[in-house]
Design a protein around this motif. Structure first.
Motif, PDB file in Angstrom:
ATOM      1  N   PRO A  52      -4.206  -1.870 -12.416  1.00 58.22           N
ATOM      2  CA  PRO A  52      -5.168  -2.499 -11.500  1.00 58.22           C
ATOM      3  C   PRO A  52      -4.575  -3.759 -10.863  1.00 58.22           C
ATOM      4  N   LEU A  53      -4.753  -3.887  -9.555  1.00 58.36           N
ATOM      5  CA  LEU A  53      -4.298  -5.082  -8.846  1.00 58.36           C
ATOM      6  C   LEU A  53      -5.502  -5.979  -8.648  1.00 58.36           C
ATOM      7  N   THR A  54      -5.486  -7.127  -9.302  1.00 61.31           N
ATOM      8  CA  THR A  54      -6.643  -8.018  -9.308  1.00 61.31           C
ATOM      9  C   THR A  54      -6.224  -9.445  -8.985  1.00 61.31           C
ATOM     10  N   ALA A  55      -7.229 -10.278  -8.743  1.00 58.97           N
ATOM     11  CA  ALA A  55      -6.959 -11.700  -8.522  1.00 58.97           C
ATOM     12  C   ALA A  55      -6.269 -12.301  -9.741  1.00 58.97           C
ATOM     13  N   ALA A  56      -6.637 -11.827 -10.927  1.00 54.88           N
ATOM     14  CA  ALA A  56      -6.030 -12.349 -12.158  1.00 54.88           C
ATOM     15  C   ALA A  56      -4.553 -11.974 -12.239  1.00 54.88           C
ATOM     16  N   SER A  57      -4.210 -10.727 -11.856  1.00 54.88           N
ATOM     17  CA  SER A  57      -2.799 -10.316 -11.926  1.00 54.88           C
ATOM     18  C   SER A  57      -1.949 -11.085 -10.927  1.00 54.88           C
ATOM     19  N   LEU A  58      -2.530 -11.435  -9.772  1.00 51.34           N
ATOM     20  CA  LEU A  58      -1.798 -12.248  -8.803  1.00 51.34           C
ATOM     21  C   LEU A  58      -1.712 -13.699  -9.259  1.00 51.34           C
ATOM     22  N   ALA A  59      -2.769 -14.187  -9.886  1.00 52.72           N
ATOM     23  CA  ALA A  59      -2.767 -15.571 -10.375  1.00 52.72           C
ATOM     24  C   ALA A  59      -1.707 -15.785 -11.446  1.00 52.72           C
ATOM     25  N   ALA A  60      -1.341 -14.714 -12.138  1.00 57.86           N
ATOM     26  CA  ALA A  60      -0.280 -14.820 -13.142  1.00 57.86           C
ATOM     27  C   ALA A  60       1.084 -15.017 -12.494  1.00 57.86           C
ATOM     28  N   THR A 109       1.334 -16.465  -8.968  1.00 55.32           N
ATOM     29  CA  THR A 109       1.280 -17.635  -8.091  1.00 55.32           C
ATOM     30  C   THR A 109      -0.107 -18.251  -8.101  1.00 55.32           C
ATOM     31  N   SER A 110      -0.134 -19.550  -7.985  1.00 46.35           N
ATOM     32  CA  SER A 110      -1.422 -20.251  -7.908  1.00 46.35           C
ATOM     33  C   SER A 110      -1.895 -20.402  -6.467  1.00 46.35           C
ATOM     34  N   LYS A 111      -1.033 -20.040  -5.519  1.00 46.36           N
ATOM     35  CA  LYS A 111      -1.378 -20.183  -4.113  1.00 46.36           C
ATOM     36  C   LYS A 111      -2.135 -18.956  -3.612  1.00 46.36           C
ATOM     37  N   PRO A 112      -3.013 -19.137  -2.631  1.00 45.25           N
ATOM     38  CA  PRO A 112      -3.712 -17.986  -2.064  1.00 45.25           C
ATOM     39  C   PRO A 112      -2.740 -17.084  -1.310  1.00 45.25           C
ATOM     40  N   ILE A 113      -3.012 -15.785  -1.320  1.00 44.41           N
ATOM     41  CA  ILE A 113      -2.193 -14.810  -0.593  1.00 44.41           C
ATOM     42  C   ILE A 113      -2.752 -14.692   0.819  1.00 44.41           C
ATOM     43  N   THR A 114      -2.017 -15.188   1.789  1.00 46.05           N
ATOM     44  CA  THR A 114      -2.507 -15.161   3.170  1.00 46.05           C
ATOM     45  C   THR A 114      -1.773 -14.143   4.044  1.00 46.05           C
ATOM     46  N   LEU A 115      -0.869 -13.363   3.444  1.00 48.11           N
ATOM     47  CA  LEU A 115      -0.215 -12.292   4.177  1.00 48.11           C
ATOM     48  C   LEU A 115      -0.004 -11.111   3.241  1.00 48.11           C
ATOM     49  N   ILE A 116      -0.604  -9.984   3.610  1.00 47.94           N
ATOM     50  CA  ILE A 116      -0.460  -8.748   2.846  1.00 47.94           C
ATOM     51  C   ILE A 116      -0.037  -7.642   3.806  1.00 47.94           C
ATOM     52  N   PHE A 117       1.018  -6.920   3.439  1.00 49.09           N
ATOM     53  CA  PHE A 117       1.463  -5.762   4.214  1.00 49.09           C
ATOM     54  C   PHE A 117       1.183  -4.532   3.369  1.00 49.09           C
ATOM     55  N   ASP A 118       0.216  -3.713   3.812  1.00 47.28           N
ATOM     56  CA  ASP A 118      -0.176  -2.521   3.077  1.00 47.28           C
ATOM     57  C   ASP A 118       0.573  -1.319   3.640  1.00 47.28           C
ATOM     58  N   ALA A 119       1.669  -0.951   2.989  1.00 53.55           N
ATOM     59  CA  ALA A 119       2.501   0.154   3.454  1.00 53.55           C
ATOM     60  C   ALA A 119       1.982   1.507   3.000  1.00 53.55           C
ATOM     61  N   VAL A 120       0.866   1.523   2.276  1.00 56.60           N
ATOM     62  CA  VAL A 120       0.208   2.765   1.868  1.00 56.60           C
ATOM     63  C   VAL A 120      -1.000   3.018   2.767  1.00 56.60           C
ATOM     64  N   SER A 121      -1.872   2.028   2.850  1.00 56.35           N
ATOM     65  CA  SER A 121      -3.009   2.010   3.782  1.00 56.35           C
ATOM     66  C   SER A 121      -4.018   3.119   3.546  1.00 56.35           C
ATOM     67  N   SER A 122      -4.198   3.534   2.295  1.00 48.77           N
ATOM     68  CA  SER A 122      -5.329   4.385   1.963  1.00 48.77           C
ATOM     69  C   SER A 122      -6.592   3.528   2.009  1.00 48.77           C
ATOM     70  N   GLY A 136      -9.887  -7.599  -0.133  1.00 47.29           N
ATOM     71  CA  GLY A 136     -10.596  -8.433  -1.097  1.00 47.29           C
ATOM     72  C   GLY A 136      -9.726  -9.536  -1.675  1.00 47.29           C
ATOM     73  N   LEU A 137      -8.418  -9.287  -1.767  1.00 51.25           N
ATOM     74  CA  LEU A 137      -7.498 -10.279  -2.328  1.00 51.25           C
ATOM     75  C   LEU A 137      -6.974 -11.262  -1.290  1.00 51.25           C
ATOM     76  N   LEU A 138      -7.170 -10.941  -0.018  1.00 50.71           N
ATOM     77  CA  LEU A 138      -6.618 -11.761   1.066  1.00 50.71           C
ATOM     78  C   LEU A 138      -7.314 -13.117   1.126  1.00 50.71           C
ATOM     79  N   GLY A 139      -6.509 -14.168   1.248  1.00 51.17           N
ATOM     80  CA  GLY A 139      -7.056 -15.512   1.303  1.00 51.17           C
ATOM     81  C   GLY A 139      -7.628 -15.858   2.666  1.00 51.17           C
ATOM     82  N   GLU A 140      -8.361 -16.936   2.713  1.00 52.41           N
ATOM     83  CA  GLU A 140      -8.966 -17.435   3.948  1.00 52.41           C
ATOM     84  C   GLU A 140      -7.891 -17.672   5.006  1.00 52.41           C
ATOM     85  N   GLY A 141      -8.163 -17.168   6.215  1.00 52.16           N
ATOM     86  CA  GLY A 141      -7.204 -17.329   7.302  1.00 52.16           C
ATOM     87  C   GLY A 141      -6.027 -16.391   7.222  1.00 52.16           C
ATOM     88  N   GLY A 142      -6.103 -15.390   6.332  1.00 53.47           N
ATOM     89  CA  GLY A 142      -4.984 -14.496   6.101  1.00 53.47           C
ATOM     90  C   GLY A 142      -4.950 -13.293   7.029  1.00 53.47           C
TER      91      GLY A 142
END
Length: 404
Positions: free
Chosen positions: A273-281, A283-296, A305-311
């Motif tokens: 599972p990809l969760t906010a907790a797994s990302l927090a482990a 980096t403490s910074k918000p994720i403002t860029l996500i490239f979804d190469a699967v896009s299901s 849901g994981l994308l930060g404000e302004g991302g």
């Protein structure tokens, strides 16, 4: 050739009586020889005969390069999931019979007027179009010289054929000035762009997988040219050039080593599972860029849901996030990974692509060579259709087809 020899004979007779023109004649002869090689008038190509119809290898004319164009003998052609989708869903071509395929590596055999960046004999790679003159699944193909790059000596034609579409998809999604398709970052080749985003995290879903394998391409029309391929590895490498850190990617554990060799700092098991907790482990910074190469629909929902404000969320298939679930300050972009359709941006990418490859800053995808030339392509595309290819690119050598 017969016409050339007759002309040469007449010229030599003339020079016997007018020797003062010998120097000009030799210069002209060398220029002509340098701008073209001996090229046949017909070639073999793999055609889709009718909409959703049979694949057929048959002869058709070898195109002639116009001003600013190069003619290439296609030594290797890469296969992409979009190639079978063009066939199955009848989109992306202007008419039939049609030739498709867009990842090309080969040798320049003729150049049009005004071409200065390459010459006959150069090994080059470029992204084609699904037209009779410019597609990949044939022996010869034409391209504007402004969007070809020389292949460095350490790369084979097969390796080079894995690069064009994937690199364009990644570059457009990250750096194009078109806000509908891109995060509009400063490219690493632009002033101040190299390492500009140091310390900023990026998340890449599907770090080694063939993106967009499942599902119908978005907005299918006759003219839509969405290109879906192994774009995640170039995203990782461009992210490294831009200074992003950490570079987090979801990937099969069997491909952890591959993605870290490309520049990923934190590969995560795609089955977990990809969760906010797994990302927090990580980096403490918000994720403002996500490239979804699967896009299901599932990966898009998770990523949004994981994308930060302004991302920015870059996707390669149709947006699956309902409008009612979208929020201000989170942007969804859909990169159209076609360098020929990107105008000046595509030309800028190709001005620097050769140097990145020469230095090893961009590396080719892993190759799965498919023997049998053009005739082997339909069965190879069926493997992509069934999702049987992961972490590598299928490549054919058109010249292995000698008869229709």
């Amino acid at each position: 050739m017969k016409t050339f020899l007759l002309s040469l004979a007449f010229a030599l007779v003339f020079l016997a009586y007018q020797p003062q023109y010998f120097t000009q004649f030799i210069a002209s002869l060398l220029t002509t020889t340098m701008s073209t090689a001996i090229v046949p008038t017909t070639q073999l190509a793999l055609f889709i005969q009718t909409p959703k119809g049979a694949w057929v290898v048959k002869e058709h004319v070898v195109p002639t390069p116009e001003s600013g164009e190069v003619l290439t003998r296609v030594e290797a052609a890469g296969l992409n999931p979009v190639d079978w989708k063009v066939h199955d869903y009848d989109f992306g071509v202007s008419g039939y019979p049609a030739v498709v395929g867009t990842d090309i590596a080969g040798v320049v055999v003729a150049i049009g007027a005004g071409v200065q960046n390459v010459q006959v004999g150069d090994r080059v790679l470029y992204q084609g179009l699904r037209t009779l003159r410019r597609a990949a699944f044939q022996h010869y193909s034409v391209s504007p010289a402004a969007i070809v790059a020389k292949i460095p000596s350490q790369l084979s034609f097969d390796q080079a054929a894995t690069i064009p579409v994937a690199a364009a998809t990644a570059a457009v999604g990250l750096y194009s000035p078109n806000a509908a398709q891109s995060a509009t970052l400063t490219a690493p080749w632009a002033e101040g762009g190299l390492g500009k985003y140091a310390g900023q995290p990026i998340l890449i879903l599907g770090g080694s997988s063939a993106v967009g394998q499942a599902g119908k391409p978005p907005n299918i029309t006759k003219t839509y040219t969405q290109l879906i391929t192994l774009s995640a590895p170039p995203v990782i490498q461009f992210a490294k050039l831009s200074g992003f850190s950490p570079i987090i990617t979801t990937v099969s554990p069997s491909n952890f080593a591959l993605t870290t060799s490309l520049g990923a700092t934190h590969p995560l098991d795609r089955n977990a599972p990809l969760t906010a907790a797994s990302l927090a482990a990580v980096t403490s910074k918000p994720i403002t860029l996500i490239f979804d190469a699967v896009s299901s629909s599932e990966t898009q929902s998770t990523a949004y849901g994981l994308l930060g404000e302004g991302g920015v969320l870059a996707i390669v298939l149709a947006a699956a996030i309902p409008e009612k679930d979208r929020v201000d300050g989170k942007r969804i972009v859909n990169p159209r990974g076609s360098a020929p359709d990107q105008g000046t941006f595509g030309e800028e990418l190709y001005k620097h692509l050769g140097a990145y490859l020469e230095k090893g800053e961009l590396k080719p995808n892993k190759v799965q060579y498919v023997p049998g030339g053009l005739a082997s392509i339909p069965d190879a595309l069926d493997r992509l259709r069934k999702g049987l290819v992961s972490g590598s690119k299928l490549v054919v050598r058109p010249s292995e087809t000698t008869t229709a």
